[in-house]
Design a protein around this motif. Structure first.
Motif, PDB file in Angstrom:
ATOM      1  N   MET A  18     -18.071  60.980   8.991  1.00 24.43           N
ATOM      2  CA  MET A  18     -17.338  59.859   9.576  1.00 24.43           C
ATOM      3  C   MET A  18     -17.826  59.581  10.998  1.00 24.43           C
ATOM      4  SD  MET A  18     -13.377  59.993   8.196  1.00 24.43           S
ATOM      5  CE  MET A  18     -12.956  61.535   8.970  1.00 24.43           C
ATOM      6  N   GLU A  19     -18.108  60.648  11.752  1.00 29.45           N
ATOM      7  CA  GLU A  19     -18.607  60.453  13.106  1.00 29.45           C
ATOM      8  C   GLU A  19     -19.995  59.825  13.097  1.00 29.45           C
ATOM      9  OE1 GLU A  19     -19.585  63.101  17.106  1.00 29.45           O
ATOM     10  OE2 GLU A  19     -17.948  63.695  15.775  1.00 29.45           O
ATOM     11  N   VAL A  20     -20.849  60.254  12.176  1.00 30.04           N
ATOM     12  CA  VAL A  20     -22.196  59.676  12.062  1.00 30.04           C
ATOM     13  C   VAL A  20     -22.107  58.198  11.721  1.00 30.04           C
ATOM     14  CG1 VAL A  20     -24.300  59.661  10.675  1.00 30.04           C
ATOM     15  CG2 VAL A  20     -23.345  61.840  11.459  1.00 30.04           C
ATOM     16  N   GLN A  21     -21.269  57.850  10.747  1.00 34.74           N
ATOM     17  CA  GLN A  21     -21.118  56.443  10.353  1.00 34.74           C
ATOM     18  C   GLN A  21     -20.538  55.613  11.489  1.00 34.74           C
ATOM     19  OE1 GLN A  21     -19.323  55.484   6.600  1.00 34.74           O
ATOM     20  NE2 GLN A  21     -20.332  57.144   5.504  1.00 34.74           N
ATOM     21  N   ALA A  22     -19.599  56.211  12.244  1.00 40.20           N
ATOM     22  CA  ALA A  22     -19.007  55.489  13.370  1.00 40.20           C
ATOM     23  C   ALA A  22     -20.057  55.163  14.416  1.00 40.20           C
ATOM     24  CB  ALA A  22     -17.882  56.325  13.981  1.00 40.20           C
ATOM     25  N   TRP A  23     -20.863  56.152  14.779  1.00 38.23           N
ATOM     26  CA  TRP A  23     -21.916  55.911  15.775  1.00 38.23           C
ATOM     27  C   TRP A  23     -22.928  54.885  15.270  1.00 38.23           C
ATOM     28  CZ3 TRP A  23     -21.660  56.221  20.564  1.00 38.23           C
ATOM     29  CH2 TRP A  23     -21.077  57.282  21.248  1.00 38.23           C
ATOM     30  N   THR A  24     -23.294  54.989  13.988  1.00 41.30           N
ATOM     31  CA  THR A  24     -24.278  54.054  13.422  1.00 41.30           C
ATOM     32  C   THR A  24     -23.776  52.623  13.506  1.00 41.30           C
ATOM     33  OG1 THR A  24     -25.084  55.750  11.887  1.00 41.30           O
ATOM     34  CG2 THR A  24     -25.587  53.452  11.353  1.00 41.30           C
ATOM     35  N   LEU A  25     -22.529  52.397  13.097  1.00 42.20           N
ATOM     36  CA  LEU A  25     -21.962  51.051  13.115  1.00 42.20           C
ATOM     37  C   LEU A  25     -21.842  50.523  14.537  1.00 42.20           C
ATOM     38  CD1 LEU A  25     -20.639  48.642  11.742  1.00 42.20           C
ATOM     39  CD2 LEU A  25     -18.477  49.903  11.729  1.00 42.20           C
ATOM     40  N   LEU A  26     -21.345  51.332  15.443  1.00 38.89           N
ATOM     41  CA  LEU A  26     -21.153  50.892  16.828  1.00 38.89           C
ATOM     42  C   LEU A  26     -22.495  50.600  17.504  1.00 38.89           C
ATOM     43  CD1 LEU A  26     -18.263  53.311  17.844  1.00 38.89           C
ATOM     44  CD2 LEU A  26     -18.102  50.837  17.497  1.00 38.89           C
ATOM     45  N   ARG A  27     -23.528  51.362  17.178  1.00 42.17           N
ATOM     46  CA  ARG A  27     -24.858  51.084  17.741  1.00 42.17           C
ATOM     47  C   ARG A  27     -25.412  49.771  17.199  1.00 42.17           C
ATOM     48  NH1 ARG A  27     -26.166  56.919  17.024  1.00 42.17           N
ATOM     49  NH2 ARG A  27     -26.006  57.915  19.069  1.00 42.17           N
ATOM     50  N   GLU A  28     -25.179  49.501  15.898  1.00 48.35           N
ATOM     51  CA  GLU A  28     -25.636  48.234  15.306  1.00 48.35           C
ATOM     52  C   GLU A  28     -24.982  47.044  16.007  1.00 48.35           C
ATOM     53  OE1 GLU A  28     -24.771  48.369  11.173  1.00 48.35           O
ATOM     54  OE2 GLU A  28     -26.367  49.808  10.704  1.00 48.35           O
ATOM     55  N   LEU A  29     -23.762  47.252  16.463  1.00 53.57           N
ATOM     56  CA  LEU A  29     -23.027  46.182  17.151  1.00 53.57           C
ATOM     57  C   LEU A  29     -23.267  46.201  18.658  1.00 53.57           C
ATOM     58  CD1 LEU A  29     -19.611  46.468  15.263  1.00 53.57           C
ATOM     59  CD2 LEU A  29     -21.378  44.731  14.919  1.00 53.57           C
ATOM     60  N   SER A  30     -24.101  47.134  19.124  1.00 55.43           N
ATOM     61  CA  SER A  30     -24.356  47.298  20.570  1.00 55.43           C
ATOM     62  C   SER A  30     -23.052  47.456  21.339  1.00 55.43           C
ATOM     63  CB  SER A  30     -25.151  46.103  21.114  1.00 55.43           C
ATOM     64  OG  SER A  30     -26.377  45.965  20.439  1.00 55.43           O
TER      65      SER A  30
ATOM     66  N   ARG B 138     -22.972  38.896  17.380  1.00 58.56           N
ATOM     67  CA  ARG B 138     -23.691  39.907  16.594  1.00 58.56           C
ATOM     68  C   ARG B 138     -23.140  40.000  15.175  1.00 58.56           C
ATOM     69  NH1 ARG B 138     -23.930  42.355  21.752  1.00 58.56           N
ATOM     70  NH2 ARG B 138     -21.984  43.516  21.486  1.00 58.56           N
ATOM     71  N   VAL B 139     -21.820  39.820  15.015  1.00 58.62           N
ATOM     72  CA  VAL B 139     -21.235  39.790  13.673  1.00 58.62           C
ATOM     73  C   VAL B 139     -21.771  38.587  12.901  1.00 58.62           C
ATOM     74  CG1 VAL B 139     -19.083  39.474  12.385  1.00 58.62           C
ATOM     75  CG2 VAL B 139     -19.147  41.053  14.334  1.00 58.62           C
ATOM     76  N   ARG B 140     -21.866  37.432  13.560  1.00 60.79           N
ATOM     77  CA  ARG B 140     -22.440  36.236  12.922  1.00 60.79           C
ATOM     78  C   ARG B 140     -23.885  36.485  12.515  1.00 60.79           C
ATOM     79  NH1 ARG B 140     -22.507  31.115  16.627  1.00 60.79           N
ATOM     80  NH2 ARG B 140     -23.715  32.552  17.883  1.00 60.79           N
ATOM     81  N   ASP B 141     -24.633  37.172  13.378  1.00 60.48           N
ATOM     82  CA  ASP B 141     -26.040  37.441  13.087  1.00 60.48           C
ATOM     83  C   ASP B 141     -26.225  38.362  11.886  1.00 60.48           C
ATOM     84  OD1 ASP B 141     -26.732  35.824  15.187  1.00 60.48           O
ATOM     85  OD2 ASP B 141     -27.091  37.467  16.610  1.00 60.48           O
TER      86      ASP B 141
END
Length: 265
Positions: free
Chosen positions: A123-135, A192-195
Protein backbone atom coordinates in the motif's frame (compact mmCIF):
# COMPACT_ATOMS: atom_id res chain seq x y z
CA UNK A 1 -1.23 12.35 -24.79
CA UNK A 2 -4.97 12.52 -24.14
CA UNK A 3 -7.37 12.77 -27.08
CA UNK A 4 -8.70 16.23 -27.77
CA UNK A 5 -12.34 16.52 -26.62
CA UNK A 6 -13.54 17.46 -30.10
CA UNK A 7 -12.13 14.22 -31.61
CA UNK A 8 -13.59 11.79 -29.08
CA UNK A 9 -16.97 10.46 -28.06
CA UNK A 10 -18.24 11.73 -24.71
CA UNK A 11 -17.70 9.55 -21.67
CA UNK A 12 -20.84 10.98 -20.10
CA UNK A 13 -23.93 12.29 -21.86
CA UNK A 14 -27.00 13.76 -20.16
CA UNK A 15 -30.14 14.52 -22.13
CA UNK A 16 -33.25 16.09 -20.64
CA UNK A 17 -32.31 15.17 -17.07
CA UNK A 18 -34.80 16.51 -14.51
CA UNK A 19 -35.15 16.13 -10.76
CA UNK A 20 -38.20 16.94 -8.68
CA UNK A 21 -38.53 16.96 -4.89
CA UNK A 22 -42.27 16.97 -4.26
CA UNK A 23 -43.54 20.27 -5.66
CA UNK A 24 -40.01 21.66 -6.11
CA UNK A 25 -38.46 21.32 -9.56
CA UNK A 26 -34.70 21.31 -8.82
CA UNK A 27 -33.49 20.40 -12.34
CA UNK A 28 -35.24 20.80 -15.68
CA UNK A 29 -34.07 19.29 -18.99
CA UNK A 30 -30.34 19.39 -18.19
CA UNK A 31 -27.95 18.54 -21.01
CA UNK A 32 -24.26 17.89 -20.39
CA UNK A 33 -21.40 16.16 -22.22
CA UNK A 34 -18.02 15.28 -20.74
CA UNK A 35 -15.22 14.02 -23.00
CA UNK A 36 -11.95 12.25 -22.17
CA UNK A 37 -9.15 14.65 -21.27
CA UNK A 38 -11.54 17.56 -20.69
CA UNK A 39 -12.28 19.80 -17.72
CA UNK A 40 -15.91 20.93 -17.68
CA UNK A 41 -16.67 23.63 -15.12
CA UNK A 42 -20.18 23.69 -13.69
CA UNK A 43 -21.01 27.18 -12.45
CA UNK A 44 -24.05 29.03 -11.22
CA UNK A 45 -25.43 31.07 -8.36
CA UNK A 46 -26.68 29.50 -5.12
CA UNK A 47 -29.79 27.48 -5.89
CA UNK A 48 -28.83 26.99 -9.54
CA UNK A 49 -28.96 23.19 -9.21
CA UNK A 50 -25.23 22.38 -9.19
CA UNK A 51 -25.29 20.31 -6.00
CA UNK A 52 -28.40 18.43 -7.08
CA UNK A 53 -26.84 17.57 -10.44
CA UNK A 54 -23.62 16.38 -8.77
CA UNK A 55 -25.64 14.15 -6.43
CA UNK A 56 -27.56 12.73 -9.40
CA UNK A 57 -24.27 11.85 -11.10
CA UNK A 58 -22.87 10.46 -7.84
CA UNK A 59 -25.86 8.14 -7.46
CA UNK A 60 -27.19 9.89 -4.34
CA UNK A 61 -30.37 11.14 -6.08
CA UNK A 62 -32.14 9.44 -8.95
CA UNK A 63 -33.46 11.68 -11.77
CA UNK A 64 -37.20 11.89 -12.32
CA UNK A 65 -36.77 12.34 -16.06
CA UNK A 66 -34.27 12.21 -18.92
CA UNK A 67 -31.47 9.81 -19.85
CA UNK A 68 -27.86 9.30 -18.77
CA UNK A 69 -25.38 7.56 -21.06
CA UNK A 70 -21.96 6.38 -19.92
CA UNK A 71 -19.46 5.20 -22.56
CA UNK A 72 -22.27 5.25 -25.12
CA UNK A 73 -24.68 3.06 -23.15
CA UNK A 74 -27.79 4.09 -21.17
CA UNK A 75 -27.20 3.63 -17.44
CA UNK A 76 -29.13 3.89 -14.20
CA UNK A 77 -27.16 5.08 -11.19
CA UNK A 78 -29.36 3.98 -8.32
CA UNK A 79 -26.66 4.16 -5.65
CA UNK A 80 -23.25 5.76 -4.99
CA UNK A 81 -21.71 2.28 -5.32
CA UNK A 82 -23.14 1.95 -8.83
CA UNK A 83 -21.66 5.32 -9.86
CA UNK A 84 -18.22 4.26 -8.60
CA UNK A 85 -18.58 0.90 -10.31
CA UNK A 86 -19.28 2.64 -13.62
CA UNK A 87 -16.28 4.93 -13.19
CA UNK A 88 -17.55 8.18 -11.68
CA UNK A 89 -15.64 9.31 -8.59
CA UNK A 90 -16.66 12.30 -6.48
CA UNK A 91 -14.53 14.43 -4.16
CA UNK A 92 -16.96 16.41 -2.03
CA UNK A 93 -16.05 19.69 -0.38
CA UNK A 94 -15.62 18.16 3.09
CA UNK A 95 -13.04 15.69 1.61
CA UNK A 96 -14.09 12.94 4.11
CA UNK A 97 -10.55 12.39 5.39
CA UNK A 98 -9.63 10.93 8.79
CA UNK A 99 -7.26 13.43 10.36
CA UNK A 100 -5.81 10.98 12.87
CA UNK A 101 -4.73 8.52 10.15
CA UNK A 102 -1.74 8.88 7.83
CA UNK A 103 -1.80 9.41 4.06
CA UNK A 104 -1.58 5.69 3.20
CA UNK A 105 -4.46 4.77 5.52
CA UNK A 106 -6.63 7.53 4.02
CA UNK A 107 -5.82 6.58 0.44
CA UNK A 108 -6.83 2.96 1.00
CA UNK A 109 -9.63 3.56 3.51
CA UNK A 110 -12.33 1.00 2.72
CA UNK A 111 -10.27 -0.59 -0.07
CA UNK A 112 -7.26 -1.93 1.84
CA UNK A 113 -5.01 -4.55 0.28
CA UNK A 114 -5.39 -7.92 2.06
CA UNK A 115 -7.73 -6.43 4.69
CA UNK A 116 -7.42 -9.46 7.03
CA UNK A 117 -3.62 -9.08 7.12
CA UNK A 118 -2.86 -5.61 5.85
CA UNK A 119 -0.17 -5.44 3.18
CA UNK A 120 1.28 -2.17 4.50
CA UNK A 121 4.39 -2.35 2.32
CA UNK A 122 2.49 -2.72 -0.96
CA UNK A 123 0.00 0.00 0.00
CA UNK A 124 2.86 2.37 0.77
CA UNK A 125 4.56 1.58 -2.55
CA UNK A 126 1.33 2.18 -4.48
CA UNK A 127 0.72 5.41 -2.56
CA UNK A 128 4.15 6.79 -3.42
CA UNK A 129 3.80 5.69 -7.06
CA UNK A 130 0.45 7.43 -7.49
CA UNK A 131 1.51 10.62 -5.70
CA UNK A 132 4.70 10.84 -7.79
CA UNK A 133 2.66 10.42 -11.01
CA UNK A 134 0.59 13.39 -9.86
CA UNK A 135 3.71 15.36 -8.84
CA UNK A 136 2.08 15.76 -5.43
CA UNK A 137 3.94 17.75 -2.78
CA UNK A 138 3.40 15.38 0.14
CA UNK A 139 6.37 15.23 2.56
CA UNK A 140 5.67 11.64 3.65
CA UNK A 141 2.92 9.09 3.11
CA UNK A 142 3.23 8.29 6.81
CA UNK A 143 2.39 11.88 7.75
CA UNK A 144 -0.94 12.22 9.58
CA UNK A 145 -3.58 14.16 7.64
CA UNK A 146 -3.91 16.62 10.54
CA UNK A 147 -0.41 17.95 9.82
CA UNK A 148 -1.01 18.60 6.09
CA UNK A 149 -2.01 21.89 4.47
CA UNK A 150 -5.39 22.41 2.80
CA UNK A 151 -3.89 21.91 -0.65
CA UNK A 152 -2.13 18.71 0.41
CA UNK A 153 -5.37 17.35 1.89
CA UNK A 154 -7.17 18.07 -1.36
CA UNK A 155 -4.38 16.23 -3.19
CA UNK A 156 -4.84 13.17 -0.97
CA UNK A 157 -8.62 13.20 -1.55
CA UNK A 158 -8.17 13.41 -5.33
CA UNK A 159 -5.48 10.71 -5.31
CA UNK A 160 -7.78 8.43 -3.28
CA UNK A 161 -10.51 8.80 -5.91
CA UNK A 162 -8.04 7.70 -8.62
CA UNK A 163 -7.50 4.34 -6.90
CA UNK A 164 -10.94 3.22 -8.11
CA UNK A 165 -9.72 3.68 -11.72
CA UNK A 166 -12.48 6.15 -12.68
CA UNK A 167 -13.22 7.64 -16.10
CA UNK A 168 -14.65 10.85 -14.60
CA UNK A 169 -13.82 12.75 -11.41
CA UNK A 170 -16.18 15.36 -9.96
CA UNK A 171 -14.58 18.00 -7.73
CA UNK A 172 -16.86 20.08 -5.51
CA UNK A 173 -15.28 23.47 -4.70
CA UNK A 174 -11.72 22.06 -4.52
CA UNK A 175 -10.06 25.45 -3.95
CA UNK A 176 -12.50 26.85 -1.39
CA UNK A 177 -10.72 28.43 1.60
CA UNK A 178 -7.26 27.78 0.13
CA UNK A 179 -4.45 30.33 -0.13
CA UNK A 180 -2.89 31.43 -3.41
CA UNK A 181 -0.05 28.89 -3.40
CA UNK A 182 -2.31 26.01 -2.34
CA UNK A 183 -4.88 26.94 -4.99
CA UNK A 184 -2.19 26.87 -7.68
CA UNK A 185 -1.11 23.44 -6.44
CA UNK A 186 -4.66 22.06 -6.73
CA UNK A 187 -5.20 23.61 -10.19
CA UNK A 188 -1.96 22.03 -11.40
CA UNK A 189 -3.18 18.71 -10.05
CA UNK A 190 -6.47 19.06 -11.97
CA UNK A 191 -4.49 19.61 -15.17
CA UNK A 192 -2.42 16.48 -14.49
CA UNK A 193 -5.61 14.46 -13.93
CA UNK A 194 -6.92 15.77 -17.28
CA UNK A 195 -3.63 14.81 -18.93
CA UNK A 196 -4.22 11.22 -17.79
CA UNK A 197 -7.22 11.19 -20.16
CA UNK A 198 -9.91 11.49 -17.51
CA UNK A 199 -12.95 13.73 -17.71
CA UNK A 200 -13.14 16.27 -14.88
CA UNK A 201 -16.28 18.05 -13.70
CA UNK A 202 -15.28 21.09 -11.65
CA UNK A 203 -17.85 22.85 -9.47
CA UNK A 204 -16.61 26.26 -8.38
CA UNK A 205 -17.66 29.80 -7.58
CA UNK A 206 -14.17 31.14 -8.33
CA UNK A 207 -14.19 32.39 -11.91
CA UNK A 208 -10.40 32.86 -11.98
CA UNK A 209 -9.88 29.19 -11.11
CA UNK A 210 -12.50 28.13 -13.64
CA UNK A 211 -10.91 30.14 -16.44
CA UNK A 212 -7.47 28.81 -15.54
CA UNK A 213 -8.26 25.12 -16.13
CA UNK A 214 -11.68 24.67 -17.77
CA UNK A 215 -12.04 23.67 -21.42
CA UNK A 216 -15.76 24.45 -21.28
CA UNK A 217 -17.88 26.34 -18.75
CA UNK A 218 -21.47 25.16 -18.36
CA UNK A 219 -23.80 27.64 -16.64
CA UNK A 220 -26.84 26.54 -14.66
CA UNK A 221 -29.52 29.02 -13.63
CA UNK A 222 -32.64 28.10 -11.68
CA UNK A 223 -32.13 24.42 -12.45
CA UNK A 224 -31.75 24.87 -16.20
CA UNK A 225 -28.94 25.14 -18.73
CA UNK A 226 -28.19 28.80 -19.36
CA UNK A 227 -25.22 28.76 -21.73
CA UNK A 228 -21.90 27.11 -22.53
CA UNK A 229 -18.74 29.24 -22.57
CA UNK A 230 -14.98 28.97 -22.91
CA UNK A 231 -12.20 30.83 -21.13
CA UNK A 232 -11.94 33.11 -24.18
CA UNK A 233 -15.50 34.37 -23.82
CA UNK A 234 -15.98 37.72 -22.12
CA UNK A 235 -16.38 37.81 -18.38
CA UNK A 236 -19.45 40.04 -18.68
CA UNK A 237 -21.28 37.45 -20.83
CA UNK A 238 -20.47 34.71 -18.35
CA UNK A 239 -21.58 36.75 -15.34
CA UNK A 240 -24.77 37.76 -17.16
CA UNK A 241 -25.60 34.10 -17.78
CA UNK A 242 -24.98 33.25 -14.12
CA UNK A 243 -26.95 36.14 -12.65
CA UNK A 244 -29.64 36.49 -15.29
CA UNK A 245 -28.66 40.12 -15.86
CA UNK A 246 -29.50 39.81 -19.55
CA UNK A 247 -32.97 38.50 -18.75
CA UNK A 248 -33.53 41.35 -16.33
CA UNK A 249 -32.36 43.89 -18.89
CA UNK A 250 -34.82 42.47 -21.44
CA UNK A 251 -37.63 42.64 -18.88
CA UNK A 252 -36.80 46.26 -18.11
CA UNK A 253 -36.81 47.16 -21.80
CA UNK A 254 -40.17 45.47 -22.27
CA UNK A 255 -41.57 47.32 -19.25
CA UNK A 256 -40.36 50.65 -20.67
CA UNK A 257 -42.00 49.90 -24.00
CA UNK A 258 -45.28 49.10 -22.27
CA UNK A 259 -45.07 52.38 -20.36
CA UNK A 260 -44.40 54.27 -23.61
CA UNK A 261 -47.40 52.59 -25.27
CA UNK A 262 -49.54 53.47 -22.25
CA UNK A 263 -48.44 57.11 -22.37
CA UNK A 264 -49.09 57.30 -26.11
CA UNK A 265 -52.63 56.04 -25.70
Amino acid sequence: MAESPSSSQPILKLRGVSKQFGAVQALTDIELDVHPGEVVALVGDNGAGKSTLVKVLAGVHQPTGGTIEFMGKPVTMDSPGRAIELGIATVFQDLALCENLDVVANLFLGQELSPWALDEVQMEVQAWTLLRELSARIPSVREPIASLSGGQRQTVAIARSLLTDPRIIMLDEPTAALGVAQTAEVLNLIERVRDRGLGVILISHNMEDVRAVADRIVVLRLGRNNGVFTAEDSNSDLISAITGATENAVSRRQARKLEEVGEAT
